[in-house]
Motif scaffolding. Sequence first.
Motif, PDB file in Angstrom:
ATOM      1  N   PRO A   1       1.660  15.858   2.974  1.00 23.58           N
ATOM      2  CA  PRO A   1       0.538  16.807   2.847  1.00 23.58           C
ATOM      3  C   PRO A   1       0.220  16.915   1.390  1.00 23.58           C
ATOM      4  O   PRO A   1      -0.532  17.344   1.000  1.00 23.58           O
ATOM      5  N   SER A   2       1.699  16.660   0.274  1.00 20.83           N
ATOM      6  CA  SER A   2       1.657  17.931  -0.790  1.00 20.83           C
ATOM      7  C   SER A   2       0.294  16.531  -1.824  1.00 20.83           C
ATOM      8  O   SER A   2       0.576  17.236  -3.191  1.00 20.83           O
ATOM      9  N   ILE A   3       0.453  15.720  -1.055  1.00 22.77           N
ATOM     10  CA  ILE A   3       0.006  13.930  -1.854  1.00 22.77           C
ATOM     11  C   ILE A   3      -1.267  14.542  -1.914  1.00 22.77           C
ATOM     12  O   ILE A   3      -1.888  14.503  -0.850  1.00 22.77           O
ATOM     13  N   ASP A   4      -2.235  14.410  -3.130  1.00 24.58           N
ATOM     14  CA  ASP A   4      -3.418  14.869  -3.710  1.00 24.58           C
ATOM     15  C   ASP A   4      -4.411  13.742  -4.316  1.00 24.58           C
ATOM     16  O   ASP A   4      -4.919  14.180  -4.223  1.00 24.58           O
TER      17      ASP A   4
ATOM     18  N   GLU B   1     -12.125  12.804   7.836  1.00 22.09           N
ATOM     19  CA  GLU B   1     -11.568  13.078   9.456  1.00 22.09           C
ATOM     20  C   GLU B   1     -10.692  14.189   9.728  1.00 22.09           C
ATOM     21  O   GLU B   1     -10.627  15.035  10.205  1.00 22.09           O
ATOM     22  N   ASN B   2      -9.557  14.023   8.100  1.00 19.07           N
ATOM     23  CA  ASN B   2      -8.303  15.501   8.252  1.00 19.07           C
ATOM     24  C   ASN B   2      -8.537  16.671   7.654  1.00 19.07           C
ATOM     25  O   ASN B   2      -7.502  17.219   7.591  1.00 19.07           O
ATOM     26  N   GLU B   3     -10.422  16.561   6.739  1.00 23.84           N
ATOM     27  CA  GLU B   3     -10.229  17.633   5.956  1.00 23.84           C
ATOM     28  C   GLU B   3      -8.806  18.026   4.700  1.00 23.84           C
ATOM     29  O   GLU B   3      -8.909  18.941   4.927  1.00 23.84           O
ATOM     30  N   ARG B   4      -8.755  16.392   4.718  1.00 25.18           N
ATOM     31  CA  ARG B   4      -8.182  16.769   2.922  1.00 25.18           C
ATOM     32  C   ARG B   4      -8.620  16.107   2.269  1.00 25.18           C
ATOM     33  O   ARG B   4      -9.067  16.070   1.922  1.00 25.18           O
ATOM     34  N   GLU B   5      -8.117  16.880   0.924  1.00 29.40           N
ATOM     35  CA  GLU B   5      -9.024  16.985  -0.444  1.00 29.40           C
ATOM     36  C   GLU B   5      -7.838  16.007  -0.959  1.00 29.40           C
ATOM     37  O   GLU B   5      -6.882  15.730  -1.122  1.00 29.40           O
ATOM     38  N   LEU B   6      -8.696  14.397  -1.355  1.00 29.46           N
ATOM     39  CA  LEU B   6      -7.862  13.481  -2.082  1.00 29.46           C
ATOM     40  C   LEU B   6      -8.776  12.236  -3.097  1.00 29.46           C
ATOM     41  O   LEU B   6     -10.583  12.024  -2.924  1.00 29.46           O
ATOM     42  N   THR B   7      -8.405  12.842  -4.251  1.00 28.19           N
ATOM     43  CA  THR B   7      -8.725  12.071  -5.517  1.00 28.19           C
ATOM     44  C   THR B   7      -8.235  10.221  -5.347  1.00 28.19           C
ATOM     45  O   THR B   7      -6.813  10.863  -5.263  1.00 28.19           O
ATOM     46  N   ILE B   8      -8.837   9.721  -4.920  1.00 35.97           N
ATOM     47  CA  ILE B   8      -8.963   8.401  -5.452  1.00 35.97           C
ATOM     48  C   ILE B   8      -9.516   7.874  -6.517  1.00 35.97           C
ATOM     49  O   ILE B   8     -10.192   7.683  -7.255  1.00 35.97           O
ATOM     50  N   ILE B   9      -8.627   7.020  -7.486  1.00 35.92           N
ATOM     51  CA  ILE B   9      -8.809   6.799  -8.877  1.00 35.92           C
ATOM     52  C   ILE B   9      -8.243   4.994  -9.301  1.00 35.92           C
ATOM     53  O   ILE B   9      -7.523   4.243  -8.189  1.00 35.92           O
TER      54      ILE B   9
ATOM     55  N   VAL C   1      -8.932   1.653  -0.525  1.00 33.49           N
ATOM     56  CA  VAL C   1     -10.057   2.698  -0.739  1.00 33.49           C
ATOM     57  C   VAL C   1     -10.040   3.316   0.219  1.00 33.49           C
ATOM     58  O   VAL C   1     -10.376   4.679   1.058  1.00 33.49           O
ATOM     59  N   LYS C   2     -11.461   2.479   1.254  1.00 35.89           N
ATOM     60  CA  LYS C   2     -11.975   3.032   2.753  1.00 35.89           C
ATOM     61  C   LYS C   2     -11.515   3.666   3.570  1.00 35.89           C
ATOM     62  O   LYS C   2     -11.560   4.786   3.295  1.00 35.89           O
ATOM     63  N   MET C   3      -9.876   3.141   3.819  1.00 30.73           N
ATOM     64  CA  MET C   3      -8.867   4.068   5.021  1.00 30.73           C
ATOM     65  C   MET C   3      -8.445   4.820   4.649  1.00 30.73           C
ATOM     66  O   MET C   3      -8.602   6.320   4.765  1.00 30.73           O
ATOM     67  N   ALA C   4      -8.125   5.508   3.025  1.00 29.39           N
ATOM     68  CA  ALA C   4      -7.833   6.971   2.540  1.00 29.39           C
ATOM     69  C   ALA C   4      -8.670   7.652   2.585  1.00 29.39           C
ATOM     70  O   ALA C   4      -8.717   8.503   2.863  1.00 29.39           O
TER      71      ALA C   4
END
Length: 295
Positions: free
Chosen positions: A14-17, A45-53, A36-39
Amino acid sequence: QIAARCLELLQNTPSIDTLDLTGGAPELNEQFRFLVKMARQWAEENERELTIIDRCNLTVLMEPNQSDLVEFLKENKVKVVASLPCYGETNVDAQRGRGVFERSIAGLKLLNDAGYGNAKEHPELELDLVYNPSGPFLPPPQGSLEGDYKRELEENFGIGFNHLLTITNMPIKRFADFLAKEGKMKEYMELLVNNYNSQTVGGLMCLNTVSVGWDGSLFDCDFNQQLGMGIVGEATAATGDESSDEGNTAKKTKQKLSVFDIKSLTDLEKYSVRTDNHCFGCTAGSGSSCQGATA
């Protein structure tokens, strides 16, 4: 299989953003769009803040089979970090090859046309540029150089971007070969050591980043990955007669770890970061990390 396991570890930690995809031209890897698409789908869907670079070399945007790449990046809200070692054609082509600057500018214009680099209208479409010195010297102050880049690119090409990141040349691989050929390895290492700055340590990438190789091997940072300096930890293997409780014993052995040896990325916190002389490159002057200067 490796890509799927990386997604599992992302979900289990969970700590990975941030999911940071690099490697020359990561877009050409057959698993790039899957990751990229799956992440992005999982994060939403899980309301996680995720930066994809996507660490992009820009010229890949001009490849015939990548005509839809910019739109794909936009749809999945991928942050683009693009390498542009100078705002002038002569310096870029001298460092990267003839015609690279022209193709890079064309790639930047495609990104701008899609909304990248426009913080007011499209804050979700970040575009950062990366500078690294053309020789054995430290980068200038990141803030002032960013101003130069923004002025020159806007005035000459109408190009905008969010931030400039400065990265120090590490004395490894091709740059190490260059230093050896020029007889400047000792001089460059002295430059790095003499400019050690303790204020840079807190922002080192090895303290909050895990690099994953194409085969699933784990590393403390991108530079250790290039040198094959994998994270070494204990793996448990069964020995003896598995049909007997007495014969089935566990033996712990030291080995380089892979994504299949851990359940969560937090499992790696108990292991020490592997260091060597190249680490002085990240602690010299204003510091250097995958996110630019650290001090």
